[in-house]
Design a protein around this motif. Structure first.
Motif, PDB file in Angstrom:
ATOM      1  N   GLY A  17      47.797  23.071   4.985  1.00  0.00           N
ATOM      2  CA  GLY A  17      46.411  23.945   3.879  1.00  0.00           C
ATOM      3  C   GLY A  17      45.391  22.778   3.430  1.00  0.00           C
ATOM      4  O   GLY A  17      45.158  22.342   1.490  1.00  0.00           O
ATOM      5  N   MET A  18      45.155  22.376   4.800  1.00  0.00           N
ATOM      6  CA  MET A  18      43.777  21.357   4.198  1.00  0.00           C
ATOM      7  C   MET A  18      44.240  20.002   3.698  1.00  0.00           C
ATOM      8  O   MET A  18      43.951  18.646   3.415  1.00  0.00           O
ATOM      9  N   CYS A  19      46.041  19.511   3.826  1.00  0.00           N
ATOM     10  CA  CYS A  19      46.619  18.227   3.472  1.00  0.00           C
ATOM     11  C   CYS A  19      47.205  18.068   4.677  1.00  0.00           C
ATOM     12  O   CYS A  19      48.556  18.087   4.547  1.00  0.00           O
ATOM     13  N   PHE A  20      46.269  16.724   6.321  1.00  0.00           N
ATOM     14  CA  PHE A  20      46.381  17.359   7.028  1.00  0.00           C
ATOM     15  C   PHE A  20      47.288  15.639   7.449  1.00  0.00           C
ATOM     16  O   PHE A  20      48.084  15.144   8.198  1.00  0.00           O
ATOM     17  N   ASN A  21      47.487  14.327   6.189  1.00  0.00           N
ATOM     18  CA  ASN A  21      48.656  13.773   5.431  1.00  0.00           C
ATOM     19  C   ASN A  21      49.652  13.671   5.000  1.00  0.00           C
ATOM     20  O   ASN A  21      50.583  12.807   4.970  1.00  0.00           O
ATOM     21  N   CYS A  22      49.930  14.880   4.657  1.00  0.00           N
ATOM     22  CA  CYS A  22      50.991  15.409   3.683  1.00  0.00           C
ATOM     23  C   CYS A  22      52.574  15.535   4.914  1.00  0.00           C
ATOM     24  O   CYS A  22      51.710  16.106   6.311  1.00  0.00           O
ATOM     25  N   SER A  23      53.693  15.188   4.366  1.00  0.00           N
ATOM     26  CA  SER A  23      54.996  14.795   5.138  1.00  0.00           C
ATOM     27  C   SER A  23      55.344  16.047   4.728  1.00  0.00           C
ATOM     28  O   SER A  23      54.625  16.661   3.656  1.00  0.00           O
ATOM     29  N   ASP A  24      56.499  16.800   5.206  1.00  0.00           N
ATOM     30  CA  ASP A  24      57.111  17.302   4.690  1.00  0.00           C
ATOM     31  C   ASP A  24      57.501  17.297   3.037  1.00  0.00           C
ATOM     32  O   ASP A  24      57.735  18.499   2.185  1.00  0.00           O
ATOM     33  N   GLU A  25      58.411  15.756   2.581  1.00  0.00           N
ATOM     34  CA  GLU A  25      58.637  16.315   1.551  1.00  0.00           C
ATOM     35  C   GLU A  25      57.167  15.896   0.590  1.00  0.00           C
ATOM     36  O   GLU A  25      57.368  16.833  -0.800  1.00  0.00           O
ATOM     37  N   ASP A  26      56.279  15.697   0.995  1.00  0.00           N
ATOM     38  CA  ASP A  26      54.972  16.561   0.240  1.00  0.00           C
ATOM     39  C   ASP A  26      55.062  17.469  -0.328  1.00  0.00           C
ATOM     40  O   ASP A  26      54.775  17.814  -1.093  1.00  0.00           O
ATOM     41  N   TYR A  27      54.670  18.347   1.035  1.00  0.00           N
ATOM     42  CA  TYR A  27      54.487  19.317   0.630  1.00  0.00           C
ATOM     43  C   TYR A  27      55.579  20.415  -0.137  1.00  0.00           C
ATOM     44  O   TYR A  27      55.489  20.714  -1.247  1.00  0.00           O
ATOM     45  N   GLN A  28      57.052  19.972   0.117  1.00  0.00           N
ATOM     46  CA  GLN A  28      57.972  20.546  -0.680  1.00  0.00           C
ATOM     47  C   GLN A  28      58.316  19.999  -2.105  1.00  0.00           C
ATOM     48  O   GLN A  28      58.142  20.487  -3.433  1.00  0.00           O
ATOM     49  N   ALA A  29      57.608  18.866  -2.373  1.00  0.00           N
ATOM     50  CA  ALA A  29      57.111  18.301  -3.766  1.00  0.00           C
ATOM     51  C   ALA A  29      55.995  19.247  -4.546  1.00  0.00           C
ATOM     52  O   ALA A  29      55.769  19.340  -5.729  1.00  0.00           O
ATOM     53  N   LEU A  30      54.628  18.982  -3.802  1.00  0.00           N
ATOM     54  CA  LEU A  30      53.750  20.397  -4.514  1.00  0.00           C
ATOM     55  C   LEU A  30      53.790  21.557  -4.506  1.00  0.00           C
ATOM     56  O   LEU A  30      54.314  21.896  -5.319  1.00  0.00           O
ATOM     57  N   ILE A  31      54.806  22.027  -3.945  1.00  0.00           N
ATOM     58  CA  ILE A  31      55.425  23.630  -3.616  1.00  0.00           C
ATOM     59  C   ILE A  31      56.455  23.814  -5.623  1.00  0.00           C
ATOM     60  O   ILE A  31      56.069  24.414  -6.467  1.00  0.00           O
TER      61      ILE A  31
END
Length: 103
Positions: free
Chosen positions: A81-95
């Motif tokens: 999603g163009m967030c190359f420095n996101c961790s899996d935890e970041d993605y989950q919080a963003l979702i």
């Protein structure tokens, strides 16, 4: 009455400190620099942030499937999603943030 208000305030503070990790604040800088580009307005069919109905069928597939879609890309969304420095935890919080009702 004053003691009751103090007690209610103390309970609120204590409860907030024990909030589950799933209620963690999303990394808004990452949302603003990558996710919002499409999810704020629904560009290219992206589910809009705060549109619970649009997110529901995706969430029903489970977080594991959501993470596969994010990491591999889906439709017009590029891998990560163009967030190359996101961790899996970041993605989950963003979702979780994007799929929650708009305030």
């Amino acid at each position: 009455m004053k003691n009751l208000k103090l007690l209610a305030c103390a309970v609120t503070v204590i409860a907030a400190s024990y909030a589950p990790a799933s209620l963690a604040e999303p990394p808004m800088d990452k949302y603003n620099s990558s996710c919002a580009v499409c999810h704020a307005t629904g560009v290219a069919g992206a589910p809009k942030t705060g549109d619970v109905a649009a997110w529901q069928p995706r969430l029903e597939k489970g977080m594991e499937q959501m993470m596969q879609s994010v990491n591999g890309g889906l439709n017009a969304m590029p891998p990560k999603g163009m967030c190359f420095n996101c961790s899996d935890e970041d993605y989950q919080a963003l979702i979780e943030y994007m799929s929650s009702p708009a305030e």
